[in-house]
Design a protein around this motif. Structure first.
Motif, PDB file in Angstrom:
ATOM      1  N   ARG A   1      14.912  27.290  13.621  1.00 22.16           N
ATOM      2  CA  ARG A   1      14.059  26.838  12.506  1.00 22.16           C
ATOM      3  C   ARG A   1      13.453  28.025  11.786  1.00 22.16           C
TER       4      ARG A   1
ATOM      5  N   ALA B   1      12.404  20.501  14.319  1.00 21.71           N
ATOM      6  CA  ALA B   1      13.042  21.126  15.475  1.00 21.71           C
ATOM      7  C   ALA B   1      12.473  20.575  16.765  1.00 21.71           C
TER       8      ALA B   1
ATOM      9  N   THR C   1       7.638  19.144  15.097  1.00 23.86           N
ATOM     10  CA  THR C   1       8.520  19.279  16.252  1.00 23.86           C
ATOM     11  C   THR C   1       8.562  17.966  17.035  1.00 23.86           C
ATOM     12  N   TYR C   2       9.477  17.883  17.972  1.00 26.34           N
ATOM     13  CA  TYR C   2       9.603  16.702  18.822  1.00 26.34           C
ATOM     14  C   TYR C   2      10.040  17.129  20.218  1.00 26.34           C
TER      15      TYR C   2
ATOM     16  N   LEU D   1      13.444  26.149  17.895  1.00 22.55           N
ATOM     17  CA  LEU D   1      12.336  26.771  17.170  1.00 22.55           C
ATOM     18  C   LEU D   1      12.763  28.098  16.547  1.00 22.55           C
TER      19      LEU D   1
ATOM     20  N   ASN E   1      10.916  20.942  20.422  1.00 17.44           N
ATOM     21  CA  ASN E   1       9.914  21.894  20.913  1.00 17.44           C
ATOM     22  C   ASN E   1      10.485  22.708  22.077  1.00 17.44           C
TER      23      ASN E   1
END
Length: 395
Positions: A186, A176, A206-207, A183, A178
């Motif tokens: 998720r 997911a 996360t990214y 989030l 960030n």
């Protein structure tokens, strides 16, 4: 994108104005409906689909003589505001709607924006139809928000169950952005998968939304060898990048998301590597689509030069607003009357074949009717277009 402007006229508290003799249409008063959502940046496809659906339908209504509510026939004007996926701008957009005396607004498209505008909407008597999933927006004591689509915690379990039964999927990994929306989605996905008996092998990667190289982000997930990779809350711009990186790393399992996507963006950004990608689609299929839905698609395409499958869902919000106002014309300026009407409201669904109805649902998820009833259509991407995987319903 500039909103269609019908003409300049004096405003009234009821957001109605009279057209002069030189108006493009008959001398109908105008009923303004607002849109506050994202039409620029990585998530632009979500809001553009909203705005274009509303404009195409409003143009159609006006072209054919207007929309009759009670004893009055109105032309429909869409007042749009790009919130740029920024909660502060979403607030400014909703304040603009309040200043113009608009009581019915479609959007925002993301969780933060939908939550941010709630105080403004409630203080100014505005019903709004967000495409955002936090249950607190739709559960008492909240009462002014109506979910305009199927939520991830409704579609996710349906997708996972299908993949378990039809594809033998047993293990799942989640990734997911960030940000609060992805989030949250998720976390809902993890809960649903666990409840169904799937093994969650990764859920903490996360990214950042401006990431351009997803290889280092996905590498740790690939080591867990999941049967299913879920791109939680992924934007249409990031989806093809993630899919391409996962496939180039050798991932051969299923990739899915609970958000709607754009086939054109997938084709351009991932090509054949996106084949088999599962997402939530528009609330229609060729079998379900009525002649009116087919005409809407054609009018939308003629107006904008392209069509987004997600608009099969986005077309509904304006229709629900207008049909509910028709059921009780006093609701044009009285949202309390609108809310009372929602409890028993039912009308023919013009966009589906058969005897489908427009009605409000949500009792199971929210304890009150604060969701529009649209079919849950799950798509699979194949060779440049979406194909229907299965269709379900949500209460």
């Amino acid at each position: 994108m500039q909103r269609r402007s019908l003409m300049k006229a004096a405003l009234t508290a009821a957001t109605l104005t009279a057209f002069g003799a030189t108006a493009a249409f008959a001398e109908n008063p105008v009923l303004k409906i607002g849109f506050v959502g994202v039409t620029s940046g990585p998530a632009a496809a979500w809001g553009i689909s909203n705005q274009r659906s509303m404009e195409a339908r409003a143009n159609w209504i006006n072209e054919t003589g207007g929309y009759t509510i009670g004893d009055t026939t109105y032309d429909i004007e869409i007042v749009s505001f790009d919130d740029q996926k920024d909660p502060k701008r979403a607030i400014a957009g909703m304040e603009k709607m309040a200043q113009e005396g608009i009581h019915y607004v479609v959007g925002p498209n993301v969780d933060d924006g939908a939550a941010a505008v709630r105080p403004v909407a409630e203080a100014n008597g505005i019903m709004y139809f967000p495409y955002a999933f936090p249950k607190s927006l739709y559960q008492a004591p909240a009462s002014n928000a109506v979910l305009g689509m199927v939520a991830n915690y409704q579609s996710g379990p349906a997708i996972y169950k299908y993949l378990m039964e039809e594809k033998g999927v047993k293990t799942v990994a989640f990734i997911a952005a960030n940000e609060s929306d992805p989030l949250s989605q998720r976390d809902g996905g993890v809960e649903a998968a666990t409840t169904l008996g799937m093994e969650v092998v990764s859920s903490n990667v996360t990214y950042q939304v401006d990431t351009t190289d997803f290889t280092p982000v996905l590498t740790p997930i690939m080591r867990t060898r999941p049967d299913l990779l879920v791109l939680s809350g992924v934007s249409p711009a990031n989806a093809p990048q993630l899919i391409r990186s996962a496939r180039e790393l050798g991932f051969e399992g299923v990739i899915s998301t609970e958000t709607a996507q754009d086939a054109g963006v997938l084709a351009e950004g991932a090509g054949d590597l996106a084949n088999g990608f599962i997402s939530v689609g528009g609330a229609s299929t060729p079998e379900l689509a009525s002649p009116m839905m087919n005409e809407f698609v054609q009018r939308y395409t003629d107006m904008f030069g392209e069509y987004n499958d997600e608009s099969n869902t986005k077309v509904y919000a304006l229709e629900y607003i207008l049909e509910t106002l028709k059921a009780d014309p006093s609701a044009i300026t009285d949202v309390d009357a609108f809310q009372t009407t929602m409890d028993t409201f039912e009308a023919p669904n013009p966009y589906m074949n058969g005897d489908a109805k427009l009605r409000y649902v949500g009792m199971s998820s929210f304890g009150q009717k604060r969701q529009v009833a649209v079919p849950l259509v799950v798509n699979v991407y194949q060779d440049g277009q979406f194909e229907t995987l299965f269709v379900a319903e949500v209460d």
